[in-house]
Write a protein that holds these residues in place. Structure first.
Motif, PDB file in Angstrom:
ATOM      1  N   ASN A  71      -6.623  -3.302   1.318  1.00  0.00           N
ATOM      2  CA  ASN A  71      -5.732  -3.001   0.188  1.00  0.00           C
ATOM      3  C   ASN A  71      -6.356  -3.451  -1.132  1.00  0.00           C
ATOM      4  N   GLU A  72      -6.934  -4.642  -1.133  1.00  0.00           N
ATOM      5  CA  GLU A  72      -7.590  -5.142  -2.341  1.00  0.00           C
ATOM      6  C   GLU A  72      -8.744  -4.240  -2.752  1.00  0.00           C
ATOM      7  N   LEU A  73      -9.516  -3.782  -1.782  1.00  0.00           N
ATOM      8  CA  LEU A  73     -10.640  -2.895  -2.061  1.00  0.00           C
ATOM      9  C   LEU A  73     -10.179  -1.584  -2.686  1.00  0.00           C
ATOM     10  N   VAL A  74      -9.118  -1.012  -2.131  1.00  0.00           N
ATOM     11  CA  VAL A  74      -8.593   0.257  -2.645  1.00  0.00           C
ATOM     12  C   VAL A  74      -8.208   0.113  -4.116  1.00  0.00           C
ATOM     13  N   VAL A  75      -7.498  -0.944  -4.438  1.00  0.00           N
ATOM     14  CA  VAL A  75      -7.064  -1.170  -5.823  1.00  0.00           C
ATOM     15  C   VAL A  75      -8.270  -1.413  -6.733  1.00  0.00           C
ATOM     16  N   GLN A  76      -9.213  -2.236  -6.281  1.00  0.00           N
ATOM     17  CA  GLN A  76     -10.406  -2.544  -7.079  1.00  0.00           C
ATOM     18  C   GLN A  76     -11.249  -1.311  -7.363  1.00  0.00           C
ATOM     19  N   ARG A  77     -11.205  -0.346  -6.444  1.00  0.00           N
ATOM     20  CA  ARG A  77     -12.066   0.833  -6.577  1.00  0.00           C
ATOM     21  C   ARG A  77     -11.267   2.078  -6.946  1.00  0.00           C
ATOM     22  N   ASP A  78     -10.257   1.890  -7.765  1.00  0.00           N
ATOM     23  CA  ASP A  78      -9.509   2.995  -8.381  1.00  0.00           C
ATOM     24  C   ASP A  78      -8.736   3.885  -7.421  1.00  0.00           C
ATOM     25  N   GLY A  79      -8.201   3.315  -6.362  1.00  0.00           N
ATOM     26  CA  GLY A  79      -7.333   4.064  -5.471  1.00  0.00           C
ATOM     27  C   GLY A  79      -5.880   3.781  -5.804  1.00  0.00           C
ATOM     28  N   LEU A  80      -5.015   4.719  -5.489  1.00  0.00           N
ATOM     29  CA  LEU A  80      -3.575   4.549  -5.677  1.00  0.00           C
ATOM     30  C   LEU A  80      -2.986   4.150  -4.325  1.00  0.00           C
ATOM     31  N   LEU A  81      -2.783   2.866  -4.152  1.00  0.00           N
ATOM     32  CA  LEU A  81      -2.376   2.312  -2.868  1.00  0.00           C
ATOM     33  C   LEU A  81      -0.926   2.625  -2.562  1.00  0.00           C
ATOM     34  N   TYR A  82      -0.693   3.187  -1.371  1.00  0.00           N
ATOM     35  CA  TYR A  82       0.667   3.415  -0.898  1.00  0.00           C
ATOM     36  C   TYR A  82       1.349   2.067  -0.753  1.00  0.00           C
ATOM     37  N   LYS A  83       2.624   2.006  -1.047  1.00  0.00           N
ATOM     38  CA  LYS A  83       3.348   0.734  -1.159  1.00  0.00           C
ATOM     39  C   LYS A  83       3.424  -0.093   0.119  1.00  0.00           C
ATOM     40  N   LYS A  84       3.298   0.523   1.286  1.00  0.00           N
ATOM     41  CA  LYS A  84       3.461  -0.236   2.535  1.00  0.00           C
ATOM     42  C   LYS A  84       2.323   0.090   3.497  1.00  0.00           C
ATOM     43  N   SER A  85       1.629  -0.945   3.931  1.00  0.00           N
ATOM     44  CA  SER A  85       0.577  -0.775   4.930  1.00  0.00           C
ATOM     45  C   SER A  85       1.192  -0.828   6.323  1.00  0.00           C
ATOM     46  N   LEU A  86       0.522  -0.213   7.237  1.00  0.00           N
ATOM     47  CA  LEU A  86       0.968  -0.210   8.621  1.00  0.00           C
ATOM     48  C   LEU A  86       0.110  -1.192   9.405  1.00  0.00           C
ATOM     49  N   LYS A  87       0.739  -2.250   9.906  1.00  0.00           N
ATOM     50  CA  LYS A  87       0.036  -3.260  10.690  1.00  0.00           C
ATOM     51  C   LYS A  87       0.575  -3.204  12.111  1.00  0.00           C
TER      52      LYS A  87
END
Length: 108
Positions: A71-87
């Motif tokens: 999630n941190e990588l996605v945000v750092q590299r200009d991605g629009l992170l979906y609000k909830k991850s699936l764990k």
């Protein structure tokens, strides 16, 4: 190690949205191949990205820590992170499958 040929990173530009998943082990470390994938990604170019991963609750606070790092990588590299991850626990209960489908369907 350059994984771009192995994983096909260049093809990610063809998609409007991405589901990216990873496993994690020990203290939330990525497998080597996935670490390489992360190094080769320079930008998600404002694409919608949903993340998921599996883990083992035996590791307590490090359960699915790889997903948090992703999630941190996605945000750092200009991605629009979906609000909830699936764990997902290594062996999820049947009732979790319905919840997982709902999360995935809301992404679209």
């Amino acid at each position: 190690m350059d994984c771009s040929d192995l994983i096909g990173i260049t093809c990610l530009d063809e998609y409007e949205a991405l589901f990216i998943g990873c496993s994690s082990y020990d203290n939330g470390d990525f497998p080597e191949e996935f670490s390489c994938f992360c190094e080769d990604i320079t930008s998600f170019n404002n694409k919608n990205v949903a993340t998921f991963g599996s883990g083992d609750r035996f590791y307590g606070g490090n359960f699915c820590k790889g997903v948090d790092k992703l999630n941190e990588l996605v945000v750092q590299r200009d991605g629009l992170l979906y609000k909830k991850s699936l764990k997902v626990e290594l062996s999820p209960k049947k009732r979790r499958f319905k919840a997982n489908r709902i999360i995935c369907s809301k992404f679209f």
